[in-house]
Motif scaffolding. Sequence first.
Motif, PDB file in Angstrom:
ATOM      1  N   LYS A  63       0.830  -1.202   0.000  1.00  0.00           N
ATOM      2  CA  LYS A  63       0.000   0.000   0.000  1.00  0.00           C
ATOM      3  C   LYS A  63       0.865   1.252   0.000  1.00  0.00           C
ATOM      4  CE  LYS A  63      -3.963   2.212   2.187  1.00  0.00           C
ATOM      5  NZ  LYS A  63      -5.010   2.116   3.225  1.00  0.00           N
ATOM      6  N   GLN A  64       1.907   1.252   0.810  1.00  0.00           N
ATOM      7  CA  GLN A  64       2.839   2.375   0.800  1.00  0.00           C
ATOM      8  C   GLN A  64       3.490   2.497  -0.572  1.00  0.00           C
ATOM      9  OE1 GLN A  64       6.025   2.220   3.688  1.00  0.00           O
ATOM     10  NE2 GLN A  64       7.336   3.476   2.387  1.00  0.00           N
ATOM     11  N   CYS A  65       3.873   1.365  -1.105  1.00  0.00           N
ATOM     12  CA  CYS A  65       4.503   1.335  -2.425  1.00  0.00           C
ATOM     13  C   CYS A  65       3.597   1.976  -3.477  1.00  0.00           C
ATOM     14  CB  CYS A  65       4.820  -0.108  -2.787  1.00  0.00           C
ATOM     15  SG  CYS A  65       5.442  -0.370  -4.448  1.00  0.00           S
ATOM     16  N   PHE A  66       2.327   1.578  -3.478  1.00  0.00           N
ATOM     17  CA  PHE A  66       1.389   2.098  -4.471  1.00  0.00           C
ATOM     18  C   PHE A  66       1.120   3.582  -4.248  1.00  0.00           C
ATOM     19  CE2 PHE A  66      -2.802   3.279  -5.945  1.00  0.00           C
ATOM     20  CZ  PHE A  66      -2.807   2.786  -7.231  1.00  0.00           C
ATOM     21  N   ALA A  67       0.903   3.982  -2.995  1.00  0.00           N
ATOM     22  CA  ALA A  67       0.559   5.374  -2.705  1.00  0.00           C
ATOM     23  C   ALA A  67       1.659   6.319  -3.165  1.00  0.00           C
ATOM     24  CB  ALA A  67       0.307   5.537  -1.207  1.00  0.00           C
ATOM     25  N   GLU A  68       2.919   6.000  -2.851  1.00  0.00           N
ATOM     26  CA  GLU A  68       4.028   6.858  -3.246  1.00  0.00           C
ATOM     27  C   GLU A  68       4.187   6.876  -4.767  1.00  0.00           C
ATOM     28  OE1 GLU A  68       7.535   5.685  -1.200  1.00  0.00           O
ATOM     29  OE2 GLU A  68       6.687   5.964   0.791  1.00  0.00           O
ATOM     30  N   HIS A  69       4.134   5.691  -5.360  1.00  0.00           N
ATOM     31  CA  HIS A  69       4.362   5.589  -6.805  1.00  0.00           C
ATOM     32  C   HIS A  69       3.231   6.244  -7.586  1.00  0.00           C
ATOM     33  CE1 HIS A  69       5.041   3.775 -10.768  1.00  0.00           C
ATOM     34  NE2 HIS A  69       6.279   3.604 -10.373  1.00  0.00           N
ATOM     35  N   PHE A  70       2.011   6.081  -7.111  1.00  0.00           N
ATOM     36  CA  PHE A  70       0.860   6.632  -7.825  1.00  0.00           C
ATOM     37  C   PHE A  70       0.912   8.156  -7.868  1.00  0.00           C
ATOM     38  CE2 PHE A  70      -3.472   8.375  -7.695  1.00  0.00           C
ATOM     39  CZ  PHE A  70      -3.939   7.905  -8.904  1.00  0.00           C
ATOM     40  N   ILE A  71       1.227   8.774  -6.739  1.00  0.00           N
ATOM     41  CA  ILE A  71       1.281  10.235  -6.687  1.00  0.00           C
ATOM     42  C   ILE A  71       2.360  10.768  -7.627  1.00  0.00           C
ATOM     43  CG2 ILE A  71       1.849  12.193  -5.203  1.00  0.00           C
ATOM     44  CD1 ILE A  71       0.493  10.702  -2.923  1.00  0.00           C
ATOM     45  N   CYS A  72       3.535  10.139  -7.591  1.00  0.00           N
ATOM     46  CA  CYS A  72       4.616  10.585  -8.469  1.00  0.00           C
ATOM     47  C   CYS A  72       4.264  10.369  -9.931  1.00  0.00           C
ATOM     48  CB  CYS A  72       5.908   9.841  -8.122  1.00  0.00           C
ATOM     49  SG  CYS A  72       6.526  10.182  -6.462  1.00  0.00           S
ATOM     50  N   GLN A  73       3.611   9.247 -10.216  1.00  0.00           N
ATOM     51  CA  GLN A  73       3.256   8.924 -11.603  1.00  0.00           C
ATOM     52  C   GLN A  73       2.217   9.890 -12.140  1.00  0.00           C
ATOM     53  OE1 GLN A  73       0.905   5.314 -12.574  1.00  0.00           O
ATOM     54  NE2 GLN A  73       2.694   4.670 -13.737  1.00  0.00           N
ATOM     55  N   VAL A  74       1.223  10.230 -11.334  1.00  0.00           N
ATOM     56  CA  VAL A  74       0.183  11.157 -11.761  1.00  0.00           C
ATOM     57  C   VAL A  74       0.770  12.527 -12.046  1.00  0.00           C
ATOM     58  CG1 VAL A  74      -1.834  12.430 -10.968  1.00  0.00           C
ATOM     59  CG2 VAL A  74      -1.727   9.973 -10.657  1.00  0.00           C
ATOM     60  N   SER A  75       1.656  13.000 -11.162  1.00  0.00           N
ATOM     61  CA  SER A  75       2.261  14.319 -11.361  1.00  0.00           C
ATOM     62  C   SER A  75       3.113  14.338 -12.628  1.00  0.00           C
ATOM     63  CB  SER A  75       3.105  14.707 -10.151  1.00  0.00           C
ATOM     64  OG  SER A  75       4.208  13.839 -10.002  1.00  0.00           O
ATOM     65  N   ALA A  76       3.820  13.252 -12.898  1.00  0.00           N
ATOM     66  CA  ALA A  76       4.676  13.205 -14.082  1.00  0.00           C
ATOM     67  C   ALA A  76       3.871  13.140 -15.370  1.00  0.00           C
ATOM     68  CB  ALA A  76       5.611  12.010 -13.991  1.00  0.00           C
ATOM     69  N   GLN A  77       2.722  12.472 -15.332  1.00  0.00           N
ATOM     70  CA  GLN A  77       1.935  12.281 -16.541  1.00  0.00           C
ATOM     71  C   GLN A  77       1.109  13.510 -16.905  1.00  0.00           C
ATOM     72  OE1 GLN A  77      -0.367   8.770 -15.811  1.00  0.00           O
ATOM     73  NE2 GLN A  77       1.281   7.377 -16.420  1.00  0.00           N
TER      74      GLN A  77
END
Length: 360
Positions: A63-77
């Motif tokens: 869950k931590q893995c997804f939360a951190e990665h998702f936020i960074c991915q959304v901002s980059a996209q």
Amino acid sequence: MVNQLLSLKYRTGRLLRHLTGNISLEIDTLKALTHVFDDEYWKRRCDELSCGVCLHQWGLTWKQCFAEHFICQVSAQTGTVVSRFVLLLCLNGDSTSGTQSLLGVKDFQDYIFSFSFKALGLSAVKLNSLCSMLPNLTRVELSGVQSGLPTEYALKHFSLKLADARSVASALSNPQCLATLIIQSSSINDDLLRVLMNGLVTNGGVTHLDLSHNEITDHGVRLICSLLGEHGVLAYLALADNLIQREGGRYLGKALCANQSLVALNLRLNRLKDAGGEHLLDGLLEKSSLTAINLAANFLGSVTALTLSRILLGDSSHLRELDLSSNELSNRDMEVLQEAARSSLVTCNLDMRLNKESAG
């Protein structure tokens, strides 16, 4: 009675796993982050991310893995307004969406430990707001200028501005958990660094600082040396690819005489030259906690080699990693260093490739 309780606990756990195993991966991400805690569900969500995700690289739970990665991915996209993460990314000042976002972020803020923001203008991130909402944030990485972009355009849109530096300093001034700060390729000069240092000195808890690929000169190094005092906690310092010359080496050498916290120093791709290298290494002669130092591509020569050999042969040396590649060492200099490394009380990995005579 005990057996009945254990049986009930087993059946309940199996039922929960069955239920969460059938939860759709299409449900709203914010709602899932708020209400779903089963790690197997988040493992399935991580498997759907476009790039590979390794648990040991991103956190201790999926869950931590997804939360951190998702936020960074959304901002980059997107690089624009992300309706439910507006306040988190500070890309928009709308109070209504901001309030909704704040409430949403608070529901899963304990799962965010790191944040990486790349390939976008740094002005898109107000780090003080970010840190105030994420109390467990321990690592922040910001990267500005990207390779392949026209220089003028990159400097205008992707470099650190004064307002950005003030935002970072304000975030650092708050006594949070932040221990790692990486700001690379952001055109940080001495004036901007002076603003950042206000926050770093006030914070007093950053142990990993990477300001590589910027425009920091000797004057900026003098400011950074305030973090390397007798009671400093900085353990890793990277100033690679800046504009550091002889005086910068002297400031660092003087600071290292009293410092006992720094274990790794990266100064590759600067302009220390032999005099600067000698001044820097003078700080390691008597006592030093450094175990790794990178001085590659600094125009170092015989004087630096001689000083280093004295350090390696000393009783107080802890150096295990030493990179002197792409300098101006002669074959004789390298022989002296190799002999000192073999005679050292500590096993030292010595890299001397691509020097003046070895390259030929």
